[in-house]
Motif scaffolding. Structure first.
Motif, PDB file in Angstrom:
ATOM      1  N   MET A  24       0.883  -1.043  -0.131  1.00  0.00           N
ATOM      2  CA  MET A  24       0.005   0.108   0.103  1.00  0.00           C
ATOM      3  C   MET A  24       0.851   1.233   0.032  1.00  0.00           C
ATOM      4  O   MET A  24       1.987   1.315   0.448  1.00  0.00           O
ATOM      5  CB  MET A  24      -1.051   0.132   1.295  1.00  0.00           C
ATOM      6  CG  MET A  24      -1.864  -1.006   1.100  1.00  0.00           C
ATOM      7  SD  MET A  24      -3.180  -0.768   2.692  1.00  0.00           S
ATOM      8  CE  MET A  24      -3.940   0.794   2.184  1.00  0.00           C
ATOM      9  N   ASP A  28      -1.931   6.178   1.396  1.00  0.00           N
ATOM     10  CA  ASP A  28      -3.222   5.548   1.662  1.00  0.00           C
ATOM     11  C   ASP A  28      -2.999   5.127   3.236  1.00  0.00           C
ATOM     12  O   ASP A  28      -4.139   5.007   4.091  1.00  0.00           O
ATOM     13  CB  ASP A  28      -3.441   4.304   0.984  1.00  0.00           C
ATOM     14  CG  ASP A  28      -3.624   4.808  -0.716  1.00  0.00           C
ATOM     15  OD1 ASP A  28      -4.298   5.804  -0.643  1.00  0.00           O
ATOM     16  OD2 ASP A  28      -3.848   3.920  -1.377  1.00  0.00           O
ATOM     17  N   VAL A  29      -2.065   4.582   3.636  1.00  0.00           N
ATOM     18  CA  VAL A  29      -1.966   4.047   5.139  1.00  0.00           C
ATOM     19  C   VAL A  29      -2.012   5.218   6.063  1.00  0.00           C
ATOM     20  O   VAL A  29      -2.528   5.149   7.035  1.00  0.00           O
ATOM     21  CB  VAL A  29      -0.534   3.114   5.087  1.00  0.00           C
ATOM     22  CG1 VAL A  29      -0.640   2.792   6.428  1.00  0.00           C
ATOM     23  CG2 VAL A  29      -0.515   1.847   4.348  1.00  0.00           C
ATOM     24  N   VAL A  46     -13.528  -6.320   3.664  1.00  0.00           N
ATOM     25  CA  VAL A  46     -12.678  -6.450   2.620  1.00  0.00           C
ATOM     26  C   VAL A  46     -13.726  -6.887   1.447  1.00  0.00           C
ATOM     27  O   VAL A  46     -14.316  -7.641   1.602  1.00  0.00           O
ATOM     28  CB  VAL A  46     -11.696  -7.625   2.814  1.00  0.00           C
ATOM     29  CG1 VAL A  46     -10.788  -7.759   1.672  1.00  0.00           C
ATOM     30  CG2 VAL A  46     -10.833  -7.197   4.020  1.00  0.00           C
ATOM     31  N   THR A  56     -10.150  -4.278  -2.302  1.00  0.00           N
ATOM     32  CA  THR A  56     -10.294  -2.951  -1.518  1.00  0.00           C
ATOM     33  C   THR A  56     -10.722  -3.136  -0.059  1.00  0.00           C
ATOM     34  O   THR A  56     -11.423  -4.469   0.213  1.00  0.00           O
ATOM     35  CB  THR A  56     -11.411  -2.096  -2.124  1.00  0.00           C
ATOM     36  OG1 THR A  56     -12.556  -2.713  -2.149  1.00  0.00           O
ATOM     37  CG2 THR A  56     -10.782  -1.570  -3.413  1.00  0.00           C
ATOM     38  N   ARG A  69     -10.273   2.169   0.190  1.00  0.00           N
ATOM     39  CA  ARG A  69      -9.013   2.039  -0.227  1.00  0.00           C
ATOM     40  C   ARG A  69      -8.544   0.774  -0.843  1.00  0.00           C
ATOM     41  O   ARG A  69      -8.904   0.011  -0.257  1.00  0.00           O
ATOM     42  CB  ARG A  69      -7.906   2.680   0.721  1.00  0.00           C
ATOM     43  CG  ARG A  69      -7.706   4.227   1.420  1.00  0.00           C
ATOM     44  CD  ARG A  69      -7.539   4.982   0.204  1.00  0.00           C
ATOM     45  NE  ARG A  69      -7.386   6.392   0.732  1.00  0.00           N
ATOM     46  CZ  ARG A  69      -8.592   7.161   0.700  1.00  0.00           C
ATOM     47  NH1 ARG A  69      -9.570   6.713   0.422  1.00  0.00           N
ATOM     48  NH2 ARG A  69      -8.430   8.525   0.894  1.00  0.00           N
ATOM     49  N   VAL A  71      -6.165  -2.188  -1.415  1.00  0.00           N
ATOM     50  CA  VAL A  71      -5.288  -2.974  -0.728  1.00  0.00           C
ATOM     51  C   VAL A  71      -4.749  -4.125  -1.469  1.00  0.00           C
ATOM     52  O   VAL A  71      -3.454  -4.548  -1.386  1.00  0.00           O
ATOM     53  CB  VAL A  71      -5.858  -3.716   0.358  1.00  0.00           C
ATOM     54  CG1 VAL A  71      -6.116  -2.929   1.522  1.00  0.00           C
ATOM     55  CG2 VAL A  71      -7.144  -4.702   0.237  1.00  0.00           C
ATOM     56  N   THR A  76      -2.108  -8.190   1.913  1.00  0.00           N
ATOM     57  CA  THR A  76      -2.046  -6.605   2.297  1.00  0.00           C
ATOM     58  C   THR A  76      -3.245  -6.404   3.266  1.00  0.00           C
ATOM     59  O   THR A  76      -2.928  -5.562   4.233  1.00  0.00           O
ATOM     60  CB  THR A  76      -1.861  -5.940   1.080  1.00  0.00           C
ATOM     61  OG1 THR A  76      -0.855  -6.314   0.444  1.00  0.00           O
ATOM     62  CG2 THR A  76      -1.706  -4.487   1.645  1.00  0.00           C
ATOM     63  N   ALA A  77      -4.151  -6.881   2.852  1.00  0.00           N
ATOM     64  CA  ALA A  77      -5.492  -6.468   3.880  1.00  0.00           C
ATOM     65  C   ALA A  77      -5.372  -7.195   5.351  1.00  0.00           C
ATOM     66  O   ALA A  77      -5.702  -6.231   6.091  1.00  0.00           O
ATOM     67  CB  ALA A  77      -6.692  -7.378   3.050  1.00  0.00           C
ATOM     68  N   LEU A  80      -2.823  -4.707   7.006  1.00  0.00           N
ATOM     69  CA  LEU A  80      -3.586  -3.580   7.396  1.00  0.00           C
ATOM     70  C   LEU A  80      -4.303  -3.746   8.596  1.00  0.00           C
ATOM     71  O   LEU A  80      -4.193  -2.731   9.764  1.00  0.00           O
ATOM     72  CB  LEU A  80      -4.209  -3.091   6.078  1.00  0.00           C
ATOM     73  CG  LEU A  80      -5.163  -1.885   6.343  1.00  0.00           C
ATOM     74  CD1 LEU A  80      -4.021  -0.620   6.537  1.00  0.00           C
ATOM     75  CD2 LEU A  80      -6.051  -1.488   5.414  1.00  0.00           C
TER      76      LEU A  80
END
Length: 121
Positions: A24, A28-29, A46, A56, A69, A71, A76-77, A80
């Motif tokens: 990401m 965004d983060v 998600v 996303t 956003r 991902v 990655t999700a 996060l």
């Protein structure tokens, strides 16, 4: 997907330096961190990848306000969610929370009233 999209994906999709969530962008983060810090009861939902959109994540606050956003992928999700310390749900299994739909409806009503007052109706 073009050649540059494949290269970005193989390199981690805009790997971040200091955000702690590879895949990401830092902006965004940072947005999601600030958004969570400013709201109460935030949960993440998600959304799956489609032909049109990448995977996303939608963050939904206790009052129904939300932000979305990209991902990129499930790994990655998950990172996060761990990074933000918030619960994560698969929207295909749980659906969207009712408070999110209620918030959107309230916003539509408020915009309609504002337009009517502005137009003198």
């Amino acid at each position: 997907m073009g050649i540059f999209g494949r290269m970005r994906q193989s390199l981690g999709g805009g790997a971040s330096g200091q955000s702690g969530v590879r895949g990401m962008s830092d902006t965004d983060v940072a947005h999601l961190e600030q958004w969570c810090a400013a709201r109460v009861g935030v949960e993440a939902f998600v959304e799956p990848q489609t032909f049109v959109n990448e995977m996303t994540v939608v963050l939904v606050a206790n009052d129904g306000e939300w932000t979305r956003r990209r991902v990129g992928n499930p790994k990655t999700a998950r990172k996060l969610g761990e990074h933000l310390s918030i619960p994560m749900y698969d929207v295909q299994k749980t659906g969207y929370p009712q408070r999110m739909r209620d918030h959107d409806e309230r916003q539509r009503i408020l915009k309609r009233r504002e337009r009517q007052q502005r137009d003198g109706i």
